[in-house]
Design an enzyme around this catalytic site. Structure first.
Site, PDB file in Angstrom:
ATOM      1  N   LYS A   1      -7.055   9.512 -31.451  1.00 53.65           N
ATOM      2  CA  LYS A   1      -8.344   9.948 -30.905  1.00 53.65           C
ATOM      3  C   LYS A   1      -8.792   8.912 -29.899  1.00 53.65           C
ATOM      4  O   LYS A   1      -8.782   7.709 -30.192  1.00 53.65           O
ATOM      5  CB  LYS A   1      -9.354  10.061 -32.052  1.00 53.65           C
ATOM      6  CG  LYS A   1     -10.732  10.471 -31.620  1.00 53.65           C
ATOM      7  CD  LYS A   1     -11.007  11.919 -31.962  1.00 53.65           C
ATOM      8  CE  LYS A   1     -12.117  12.525 -31.138  1.00 53.65           C
ATOM      9  NZ  LYS A   1     -11.770  12.913 -29.769  1.00 53.65           N
TER      10      LYS A   1
ATOM     11  N   LYS B   1     -11.874   0.355 -33.436  1.00 53.91           N
ATOM     12  CA  LYS B   1     -13.168   1.024 -33.348  1.00 53.91           C
ATOM     13  C   LYS B   1     -13.181   2.254 -34.257  1.00 53.91           C
ATOM     14  O   LYS B   1     -14.104   2.463 -35.037  1.00 53.91           O
ATOM     15  CB  LYS B   1     -13.417   1.453 -31.898  1.00 53.91           C
ATOM     16  CG  LYS B   1     -14.723   2.179 -31.715  1.00 53.91           C
ATOM     17  CD  LYS B   1     -14.828   2.855 -30.368  1.00 53.91           C
ATOM     18  CE  LYS B   1     -14.679   1.852 -29.246  1.00 53.91           C
ATOM     19  NZ  LYS B   1     -14.956   2.486 -27.942  1.00 53.91           N
TER      20      LYS B   1
ATOM     21  N   LYS C   1      -5.584   6.714 -26.145  1.00 49.09           N
ATOM     22  CA  LYS C   1      -6.393   6.738 -24.917  1.00 49.09           C
ATOM     23  C   LYS C   1      -5.551   7.364 -23.820  1.00 49.09           C
ATOM     24  O   LYS C   1      -4.318   7.290 -23.863  1.00 49.09           O
ATOM     25  CB  LYS C   1      -6.785   5.305 -24.510  1.00 49.09           C
ATOM     26  CG  LYS C   1      -7.895   5.230 -23.499  1.00 49.09           C
ATOM     27  CD  LYS C   1      -9.270   5.344 -24.135  1.00 49.09           C
ATOM     28  CE  LYS C   1     -10.368   5.471 -23.098  1.00 49.09           C
ATOM     29  NZ  LYS C   1     -11.717   5.467 -23.718  1.00 49.09           N
TER      30      LYS C   1
ATOM     31  N   GLY D   1     -13.929  12.708 -23.566  1.00 54.92           N
ATOM     32  CA  GLY D   1     -14.332  12.201 -22.259  1.00 54.92           C
ATOM     33  C   GLY D   1     -14.325  10.679 -22.207  1.00 54.92           C
ATOM     34  O   GLY D   1     -14.190  10.002 -23.220  1.00 54.92           O
ATOM     35  N   ASP D   2     -14.448  10.147 -21.006  1.00 52.42           N
ATOM     36  CA  ASP D   2     -14.633   8.712 -20.764  1.00 52.42           C
ATOM     37  C   ASP D   2     -15.131   8.619 -19.323  1.00 52.42           C
ATOM     38  O   ASP D   2     -15.562   9.636 -18.768  1.00 52.42           O
ATOM     39  CB  ASP D   2     -13.323   7.932 -20.980  1.00 52.42           C
ATOM     40  CG  ASP D   2     -13.513   6.422 -20.912  1.00 52.42           C
ATOM     41  OD1 ASP D   2     -14.347   5.897 -21.652  1.00 52.42           O
ATOM     42  OD2 ASP D   2     -12.851   5.759 -20.080  1.00 52.42           O
TER      43      ASP D   2
ATOM     44  N   SER E   1     -17.673  12.388 -32.069  1.00 52.55           N
ATOM     45  CA  SER E   1     -16.512  13.236 -31.745  1.00 52.55           C
ATOM     46  C   SER E   1     -15.798  13.653 -33.024  1.00 52.55           C
ATOM     47  O   SER E   1     -15.343  14.786 -33.155  1.00 52.55           O
ATOM     48  CB  SER E   1     -15.530  12.479 -30.857  1.00 52.55           C
ATOM     49  OG  SER E   1     -16.019  12.414 -29.554  1.00 52.55           O
TER      50      SER E   1
HETATM   51  P1  NDP Z   1     -19.898   7.187 -16.698  1.00 50.19           P
HETATM   52  O1  NDP Z   1     -18.802   7.511 -15.743  1.00 50.19           O
HETATM   53  O2  NDP Z   1     -20.838   8.244 -17.130  1.00 50.19           O
HETATM   54  O3  NDP Z   1     -20.801   6.001 -16.107  1.00 50.19           O
HETATM   55  C1  NDP Z   1     -20.286   4.771 -15.756  1.00 50.19           C
HETATM   56  C2  NDP Z   1     -21.389   4.031 -15.030  1.00 50.19           C
HETATM   57  O4  NDP Z   1     -20.950   2.718 -14.732  1.00 50.19           O
HETATM   58  C3  NDP Z   1     -21.767   4.669 -13.699  1.00 50.19           C
HETATM   59  O5  NDP Z   1     -23.130   4.473 -13.458  1.00 50.19           O
HETATM   60  C4  NDP Z   1     -20.930   3.890 -12.707  1.00 50.19           C
HETATM   61  O6  NDP Z   1     -21.473   3.869 -11.403  1.00 50.19           O
HETATM   62  C5  NDP Z   1     -20.972   2.517 -13.306  1.00 50.19           C
HETATM   63  N1  NDP Z   1     -19.793   1.740 -12.917  1.00 50.19           N
HETATM   64  C6  NDP Z   1     -18.489   2.112 -12.974  1.00 50.19           C
HETATM   65  N2  NDP Z   1     -17.691   1.145 -12.504  1.00 50.19           N
HETATM   66  C7  NDP Z   1     -18.519   0.155 -12.130  1.00 50.19           C
HETATM   67  C8  NDP Z   1     -18.308  -1.120 -11.564  1.00 50.19           C
HETATM   68  N3  NDP Z   1     -17.073  -1.568 -11.276  1.00 50.19           N
HETATM   69  N4  NDP Z   1     -19.405  -1.897 -11.323  1.00 50.19           N
HETATM   70  C9  NDP Z   1     -20.660  -1.457 -11.614  1.00 50.19           C
HETATM   71  N5  NDP Z   1     -20.910  -0.248 -12.151  1.00 50.19           N
HETATM   72  C10 NDP Z   1     -19.863   0.533 -12.399  1.00 50.19           C
HETATM   73  O7  NDP Z   1     -19.202   6.496 -17.935  1.00 50.19           O
HETATM   74  P2  NDP Z   1     -19.761   6.299 -19.403  1.00 50.19           P
HETATM   75  O8  NDP Z   1     -21.216   5.978 -19.360  1.00 50.19           O
HETATM   76  O9  NDP Z   1     -19.294   7.414 -20.231  1.00 50.19           O
HETATM   77  O10 NDP Z   1     -18.933   5.020 -19.879  1.00 50.19           O
HETATM   78  C11 NDP Z   1     -19.373   3.679 -19.578  1.00 50.19           C
HETATM   79  C12 NDP Z   1     -18.572   2.720 -20.433  1.00 50.19           C
HETATM   80  O11 NDP Z   1     -18.759   3.049 -21.821  1.00 50.19           O
HETATM   81  C13 NDP Z   1     -17.058   2.704 -20.225  1.00 50.19           C
HETATM   82  O12 NDP Z   1     -16.578   1.402 -20.474  1.00 50.19           O
HETATM   83  C14 NDP Z   1     -16.562   3.641 -21.317  1.00 50.19           C
HETATM   84  O13 NDP Z   1     -15.210   3.369 -21.645  1.00 50.19           O
HETATM   85  C15 NDP Z   1     -17.492   3.246 -22.437  1.00 50.19           C
HETATM   86  N6  NDP Z   1     -17.636   4.221 -23.502  1.00 50.19           N
HETATM   87  C16 NDP Z   1     -18.105   5.487 -23.247  1.00 50.19           C
HETATM   88  C17 NDP Z   1     -18.270   6.377 -24.301  1.00 50.19           C
HETATM   89  C18 NDP Z   1     -18.865   7.720 -24.075  1.00 50.19           C
HETATM   90  O14 NDP Z   1     -19.100   8.435 -25.083  1.00 50.19           O
HETATM   91  N7  NDP Z   1     -19.183   8.133 -22.849  1.00 50.19           N
HETATM   92  C19 NDP Z   1     -17.868   6.032 -25.676  1.00 50.19           C
HETATM   93  C20 NDP Z   1     -17.472   4.658 -25.848  1.00 50.19           C
HETATM   94  C21 NDP Z   1     -17.332   3.817 -24.779  1.00 50.19           C
HETATM   95  P3  NDP Z   1     -21.342   5.113 -10.391  1.00 50.19           P
HETATM   96  O15 NDP Z   1     -22.489   6.026 -10.785  1.00 50.19           O
HETATM   97  O16 NDP Z   1     -21.483   4.495  -9.057  1.00 50.19           O
HETATM   98  O17 NDP Z   1     -20.010   5.725 -10.632  1.00 50.19           O
END
Ligand code: NDP
Length: 448
Positions: A90, A114, A126, A165-166, A380
């Site tokens: 997962k 995790k 992943k 998703g991610d 999930s």
């Molecule tokens: P999203 O794609 O929804 O959002 C990512 C955000 O981070 C966006 O605002 C993006 O900016 C910004 N971002 C991406 N790369 C950079 C960078 N290099 N510098 C600064 N800002 C950046 O992703 P999520 O919110 O879903 O995921 C965020 C993190 O959380 C990741 O590490 C993911 O692996 C982790 N995560 C997510 C889960 C989930 O349920 N969604 C679960 C567990 C972990 P922009 O808008 O410009 O693209």
């Protein structure tokens, strides 16, 4: 040489040019040292560490698709099925130009522990691709997702591997992938999570990672004699995790004052207007400059070398929710100098190792992503349960279970840290608690 050092060296030697994977292995194994030394003979005989750092299966494939100009584009798809000792693989699918096998392996490895920490029966995996959904039309995104699933479908299944998703994979992409899986397999099963509510998704999944982050942060503060209410919070990111972290922080009486995206960041001393942020990022898919334009109290700073970051703001709590390695040593120093008391990771590995060590050495309570952001994968798994039962639970029911899971995770890692003489070291606690369950299951199942 100790067993831990031998295995770290082996990983670095056998997996060249995968720095994120090396970092994840080092971080986990270093913090497991005391547990591994206590069981060294048995673990060595069974090559337990060599097995746990090697994915059970790695799939790399071609993803051709046709763009709106009739030009064929070719991306690379990945699925790393890391460990199935405690349940079906997962883990999410990341769509971002930076994706490569090393990044997917680091994320898959972290996912094992995790998922174990959630207390639910899910193994670690992943996937992803170097495809960038940004700036693509819906038709192009669909063409990519269908092509991606044309290969992936043969490797996954509700009882085998359940992707989610991610970064870059939201409801739209999951919908296209699910549709293609169903078309090819002619099976209506919970093979993906993060699905839309009309076709098997779970209420509260969208909010789960951000809400879960706040539930564990609040519990950690409470257990340390503090309270989330009234605290000022810096959040990075403006995506799924960040938005719902900001929303829940406000509901719990805290005041989030920052958010960021890949081009810049907002400081809003009045507190982030979460509805405006959702409008800008979720509906318009626009830049944060639009937020600043619509909100007089907001200050916008463009991201560039040497410019201050969200971590330069004086806050009580920092919640990095954007991406890996976004909080560096200098940022950690700024946070400590400003009196920050807690850092809890919403993103996966957003804090560099040096920054983590600095924060811990300076008495900042630090909860690593594998525990702090586990609410997403936990929900999930609740979506999988609902799909298997062919039932859907109410928002309150899912949210209530999520809250319990996050509180339990905190107590598991807190207890593990105490048991091994590292009270307050939540990084070690999370790794130990997550590892012990997987190690026990692997040992019980023999050499496979
Ligand atoms: P999203 O794609 O929804 O959002 C990512 C955000 O981070 C966006 O605002 C993006 O900016 C910004 N971002 C991406 N790369 C950079 C960078 N290099 N510098 C600064 N800002 C950046 O992703 P999520 O919110 O879903 O995921 C965020 C993190 O959380 C990741 O590490 C993911 O692996 C982790 N995560 C997510 C889960 C989930 O349920 N969604 C679960 C567990 C972990 P922009 O808008 O410009 O693209």
């Amino acid at each position: 040489m100790s067993y831990v050092d031998e295995v770290i060296n082996l990983v670095v030697e056998k997996n060249p040019a995968q720095p994120e994977f090396h970092q994840a292995i080092k971080e986990v194994l270093e913090s497991l040292r005391v547990v591994i030394e206590a069981n060294e003979e048995a673990y060595r005989r069974d090559a337990l560490l060599e097995r746990i750092v090697n994915p059970e299966r790695q799939i790399i494939f071609r993803v051709p698709w046709v763009d709106d100009n009739g030009q064929v584009q070719v991306n690379t798809g990945y699925r790393v099925q890391f460990n199935s000792a405690i349940g079906p693989y997962k883990g999410g699918i990341r769509l971002h130009p930076s994706v490569n096998i090393g990044i997917i392996k680091f994320l898959g490895f972290e996912q094992i522990f995790k998922n174990s920490l959630t207390g639910l029966p899910i193994g670690g995996g992943k996937g992803g691709s170097d495809f960038d959904p940004k700036g693509k039309s819906d038709r192009e995104v669909m063409a990519f997702c269908q092509s991606f699933m044309n290969e992936l479908y043969r490797h996954i299944g509700a009882d085998t591997d359940v992707p989610a998703g991610d970064i870059g994979t939201g409801a739209r992409e999951i919908g296209y992938m699910y549709g293609q899986y169903k078309k090819i397999r002619n099976i209506y099963e919970g093979v993906l999570t993060g699905k839309g509510l009309s076709y098997g998704g779970s209420l509260a999944r969208t909010q789960a990672t951000g809400y879960g982050l706040l539930y564990i942060t609040a519990e950690m503060l409470k257990c340390n004699g503090s309270d989330i209410a009234g605290k000022t919070v810096a959040v990075s990111g403006a995506g799924n995790v960040a938005i719902y972290a900001i929303q829940k922080a406000q509901q719990l009486g805290a005041k989030p004052v920052t958010c960021s995206d890949s081009t810049g960041w907002i400081y809003d001393p009045e507190g982030i207007d979460v509805e405006l942020l959702r409008e800008v990022k979720e509906v318009k898919r626009a830049r944060l400059t639009e937020y600043a334009a619509a909100r007089p109290s907001a200050q916008y700073t463009e991201k560039k070398e040497g410019a201050p970051s969200v971590w330069s703001v004086k806050v009580d709590i920092a919640l990095p929710c954007a991406t890996q390695n976004e909080l560096h040593l200098d940022d950690a120093k700024a946070l400590v100098a400003n009196g920050c008391m807690a850092v809890c990771e919403g993103a996966n590995m957003p804090t560099t190792m040096e920054a983590t060590e600095y924060l811990q050495a300076n008495g900042v309570w630090f909860v690593p992503g594998k525990a702090a952001n586990a609410g997403g994968v936990a929900t999930s798994a609740l979506e999988m349960s609902q799909n298997s039962e062919r039932l859907s639970w109410s928002f309150e029911e899912v949210d209530g279970k999520l809250q319990n899971i996050m509180v339990n995770i905190f107590h598991n890692l807190d207890d593990a840290a105490k048991k091994y003489g590292m009270e307050g070291n939540y990084v070690a606690g999370a790794n130990i608690a997550g590892f012990l369950k997987v190690a026990e299951a692997m040992t019980a199942q023999g050499i496979v």
